[in-house]
Design a protein around this motif. Structure first.
Motif, PDB file in Angstrom:
ATOM      1  N   GLN A  26      28.000  42.346  38.246  1.00  0.00           N
ATOM      2  CA  GLN A  26      28.885  41.409  38.586  1.00  0.00           C
ATOM      3  C   GLN A  26      29.648  41.126  37.072  1.00  0.00           C
ATOM      4  O   GLN A  26      29.150  41.400  35.940  1.00  0.00           O
ATOM      5  N   ALA A  27      31.004  40.917  37.282  1.00  0.00           N
ATOM      6  CA  ALA A  27      31.657  40.433  36.161  1.00  0.00           C
ATOM      7  C   ALA A  27      32.632  39.273  36.616  1.00  0.00           C
ATOM      8  O   ALA A  27      32.970  39.211  37.690  1.00  0.00           O
ATOM      9  N   LEU A  28      33.116  38.566  35.585  1.00  0.00           N
ATOM     10  CA  LEU A  28      34.141  37.242  36.153  1.00  0.00           C
ATOM     11  C   LEU A  28      35.450  38.130  35.380  1.00  0.00           C
ATOM     12  O   LEU A  28      35.498  38.261  34.423  1.00  0.00           O
ATOM     13  N   ILE A  29      36.526  37.761  36.250  1.00  0.00           N
ATOM     14  CA  ILE A  29      37.881  38.158  35.812  1.00  0.00           C
ATOM     15  C   ILE A  29      38.746  36.890  35.835  1.00  0.00           C
ATOM     16  O   ILE A  29      38.614  36.191  36.920  1.00  0.00           O
ATOM     17  N   THR A  30      39.479  36.684  34.772  1.00  0.00           N
ATOM     18  CA  THR A  30      40.581  35.695  34.989  1.00  0.00           C
ATOM     19  C   THR A  30      41.752  36.198  35.098  1.00  0.00           C
ATOM     20  O   THR A  30      41.969  37.255  34.507  1.00  0.00           O
ATOM     21  N   LEU A  31      42.610  35.359  35.925  1.00  0.00           N
ATOM     22  CA  LEU A  31      44.118  35.563  36.054  1.00  0.00           C
ATOM     23  C   LEU A  31      44.815  34.148  35.854  1.00  0.00           C
ATOM     24  O   LEU A  31      44.614  33.395  36.771  1.00  0.00           O
ATOM     25  N   GLY A  32      45.462  33.940  34.711  1.00  0.00           N
ATOM     26  CA  GLY A  32      45.874  32.820  34.513  1.00  0.00           C
ATOM     27  C   GLY A  32      44.751  31.519  34.472  1.00  0.00           C
ATOM     28  O   GLY A  32      43.857  31.949  33.700  1.00  0.00           O
ATOM     29  N   ASP A  33      44.941  30.691  35.157  1.00  0.00           N
ATOM     30  CA  ASP A  33      43.832  29.626  35.048  1.00  0.00           C
ATOM     31  C   ASP A  33      42.812  29.849  36.389  1.00  0.00           C
ATOM     32  O   ASP A  33      41.804  28.957  36.476  1.00  0.00           O
ATOM     33  N   LEU A  38      33.912  39.834  40.519  1.00  0.00           N
ATOM     34  CA  LEU A  38      33.987  41.277  40.813  1.00  0.00           C
ATOM     35  C   LEU A  38      32.497  41.776  40.946  1.00  0.00           C
ATOM     36  O   LEU A  38      31.665  41.427  39.997  1.00  0.00           O
ATOM     37  N   ARG A  39      32.076  42.346  42.292  1.00  0.00           N
ATOM     38  CA  ARG A  39      30.825  42.425  42.454  1.00  0.00           C
ATOM     39  C   ARG A  39      30.670  44.009  42.910  1.00  0.00           C
ATOM     40  O   ARG A  39      31.612  44.262  43.960  1.00  0.00           O
ATOM     41  N   ILE A  40      29.742  44.789  42.466  1.00  0.00           N
ATOM     42  CA  ILE A  40      29.137  46.055  42.976  1.00  0.00           C
ATOM     43  C   ILE A  40      28.234  45.784  44.172  1.00  0.00           C
ATOM     44  O   ILE A  40      27.050  45.471  43.589  1.00  0.00           O
ATOM     45  N   THR A  41      28.612  46.129  45.202  1.00  0.00           N
ATOM     46  CA  THR A  41      27.562  45.991  46.490  1.00  0.00           C
ATOM     47  C   THR A  41      26.421  46.871  46.311  1.00  0.00           C
ATOM     48  O   THR A  41      26.544  48.250  45.550  1.00  0.00           O
TER      49      THR A  41
END
Length: 50
Positions: A26-33, A38-41
């Motif tokens: 899993q990862a956190l991705i930011t776009l603006g605020d 994002l997760r791989i099942t």
């Protein structure tokens, strides 16, 4: 393994999802605020959620 077309790799960055997510898959991705997860099942699919 899916092949990346040369014309695609020249026009946009290519990122490895496993490298982005690490052992936790899993990862956190930011776009603006906004923050997205994002997760791989277990089945190897990608899921992007807000």
């Amino acid at each position: 393994m899916t092949q990346i077309r040369k014309e695609d790799s020249e026009s946009m960055p290519v990122h490895n999802a496993e490298a982005l997510t690490g052992n936790d898959r899993q990862a956190l991705i930011t776009l603006g605020d906004q923050v997205y997860r994002l997760r791989i099942t277990r089945a190897g699919k990608l899921i992007l959620t807000k």
